[in-house]
Design a protein around this motif. Structure first.
Motif, PDB file in Angstrom:
ATOM      1  N   LEU A 139      -6.619   9.295  -7.580  1.00 20.00           N
ATOM      2  CA  LEU A 139      -5.692   9.542  -6.274  1.00 20.00           C
ATOM      3  C   LEU A 139      -6.277  10.711  -5.493  1.00 20.00           C
ATOM      4  O   LEU A 139      -6.742  11.748  -6.269  1.00 20.00           O
ATOM      5  CB  LEU A 139      -4.384   9.735  -6.945  1.00 20.00           C
ATOM      6  N   THR A 140      -5.849  10.752  -4.377  1.00 16.88           N
ATOM      7  CA  THR A 140      -5.972  12.021  -3.628  1.00 16.88           C
ATOM      8  C   THR A 140      -4.971  11.914  -2.195  1.00 16.88           C
ATOM      9  O   THR A 140      -4.234  10.819  -2.310  1.00 16.88           O
ATOM     10  CB  THR A 140      -7.506  11.857  -2.866  1.00 16.88           C
ATOM     11  N   GLY A 200      -6.367   0.843   4.749  1.00 16.48           N
ATOM     12  CA  GLY A 200      -5.810  -0.159   3.649  1.00 16.48           C
ATOM     13  C   GLY A 200      -5.693   0.189   2.262  1.00 16.48           C
ATOM     14  O   GLY A 200      -5.444  -0.713   1.498  1.00 16.48           O
ATOM     15  N   LEU A 201      -5.804   1.452   2.201  1.00 20.58           N
ATOM     16  CA  LEU A 201      -5.771   1.955   0.488  1.00 20.58           C
ATOM     17  C   LEU A 201      -4.488   1.749   0.190  1.00 20.58           C
ATOM     18  O   LEU A 201      -3.524   2.202   1.088  1.00 20.58           O
ATOM     19  CB  LEU A 201      -6.513   3.443   0.635  1.00 20.58           C
ATOM     20  N   PRO A 202      -4.478   1.548  -1.379  1.00 17.03           N
ATOM     21  CA  PRO A 202      -2.913   1.351  -1.620  1.00 17.03           C
ATOM     22  C   PRO A 202      -2.266   2.713  -1.735  1.00 17.03           C
ATOM     23  O   PRO A 202      -2.920   3.595  -2.094  1.00 17.03           O
ATOM     24  CB  PRO A 202      -3.145   0.719  -2.881  1.00 17.03           C
ATOM     25  N   ARG A 203      -1.126   2.890  -1.274  1.00 14.41           N
ATOM     26  CA  ARG A 203      -0.313   4.155  -1.615  1.00 14.41           C
ATOM     27  C   ARG A 203       0.130   4.391  -3.000  1.00 14.41           C
ATOM     28  O   ARG A 203       0.528   3.345  -3.581  1.00 14.41           O
ATOM     29  CB  ARG A 203       0.932   3.900  -0.980  1.00 14.41           C
ATOM     30  N   ASP A 204       0.149   5.605  -3.292  1.00 15.04           N
ATOM     31  CA  ASP A 204       0.460   5.937  -4.747  1.00 15.04           C
ATOM     32  C   ASP A 204       2.188   5.827  -4.802  1.00 15.04           C
ATOM     33  O   ASP A 204       2.894   6.052  -3.842  1.00 15.04           O
ATOM     34  CB  ASP A 204       0.141   7.576  -4.813  1.00 15.04           C
ATOM     35  N   LEU A 210       4.306   7.192  -6.346  1.00 18.79           N
ATOM     36  CA  LEU A 210       4.971   8.130  -6.677  1.00 18.79           C
ATOM     37  C   LEU A 210       5.175   9.146  -5.475  1.00 18.79           C
ATOM     38  O   LEU A 210       5.868   9.873  -5.361  1.00 18.79           O
ATOM     39  CB  LEU A 210       4.512   9.054  -7.935  1.00 18.79           C
ATOM     40  N   ASP A 211       4.216   9.045  -4.364  1.00 20.31           N
ATOM     41  CA  ASP A 211       4.267   9.743  -3.219  1.00 20.31           C
ATOM     42  C   ASP A 211       3.203   9.069  -2.085  1.00 20.31           C
ATOM     43  O   ASP A 211       2.319   8.913  -2.395  1.00 20.31           O
ATOM     44  CB  ASP A 211       3.527  10.814  -3.626  1.00 20.31           C
ATOM     45  N   GLU A 212       4.033   8.656  -0.979  1.00 22.73           N
ATOM     46  CA  GLU A 212       3.433   7.742   0.030  1.00 22.73           C
ATOM     47  C   GLU A 212       2.217   8.738   0.725  1.00 22.73           C
ATOM     48  O   GLU A 212       1.671   8.037   1.584  1.00 22.73           O
ATOM     49  CB  GLU A 212       4.390   7.434   0.906  1.00 22.73           C
TER      50      GLU A 212
END
Length: 170
Positions: free
Chosen positions: A76-77, A99-103, A105-107
């Motif tokens: 993650l980054t 288009g990367l999926p969001r985490d 736990l934190d958008e």
């Protein structure tokens, strides 16, 4: 090879033959833009032992998740940090950022790579961190663990050590 085939629990003999670690294979020539983006972030490393780069936890980090007998590792980054690093890269690569999926736990964060394997291995924990993940980067396409470690022995790959902090409570 699928993503799960590119994650191993093994020692890196020339670093420490007795220390088992999670190893992720990162191919800088992958057709997956997110994997190439992870490779871009490896340039943020700070050299430790000769040839081994450590990344700051806010640049790129790993998260472990266990579901039954499967251990998953995600890289993650922060979206904004990645966007800044991608400014000097081709527009084709930058176009995939949104288009990367969001985490979950934190958008503000994105998931770049997620791999999993069947194992009973449990990463050690210390001071709120699980043991780091070793990323071995190269441009050779799909390789086996033996090939990957052979490339490492010949100094034809890069190794980055990525921290794995425990996520904050939900």
């Amino acid at each position: 090879m699928d993503g799960s085939a590119r994650m191993w629990i093994s020692a890196i003999p020339s670093l420490d033959p007795d220390y088992r670690a999670v190893i992720l294979d990162l191919d800088h020539t992958s057709s997956d833009p997110a994997e190439r983006m992870a490779g871009v972030l490896l340039n943020r490393g700070h050299e430790g032992e000769e040839g081994v780069f450590y990344l700051l936890p806010h640049d790129l980090w790993a998260r472990y998740e266990r579901t039954g007998d499967r251990l998953a590792v995600s890289l993650l980054t922060y979206r904004s940090l990645l966007a800044d690093d991608l400014t000097s890269h081709p527009a084709e690569l930058r176009a995939h950022l949104d288009g990367l999926p969001r985490d979950p736990l934190d958008e503000d964060r994105v998931v770049l790579v997620r791999r999993e394997t069947v194992t009973d291995f449990e990463p050690a924990e210390r001071d709120g961190f699980r043991q780091p993940v070793a990323l071995i980067g190269h441009g050779r396409g799909p390789v086996s663990l033996a090939e990957l470690l052979g490339l490492f022995e010949k100094l034809e790959v890069g190794v980055a050590v990525v921290a794995a902090p425990e996520p904050p409570p939900a």
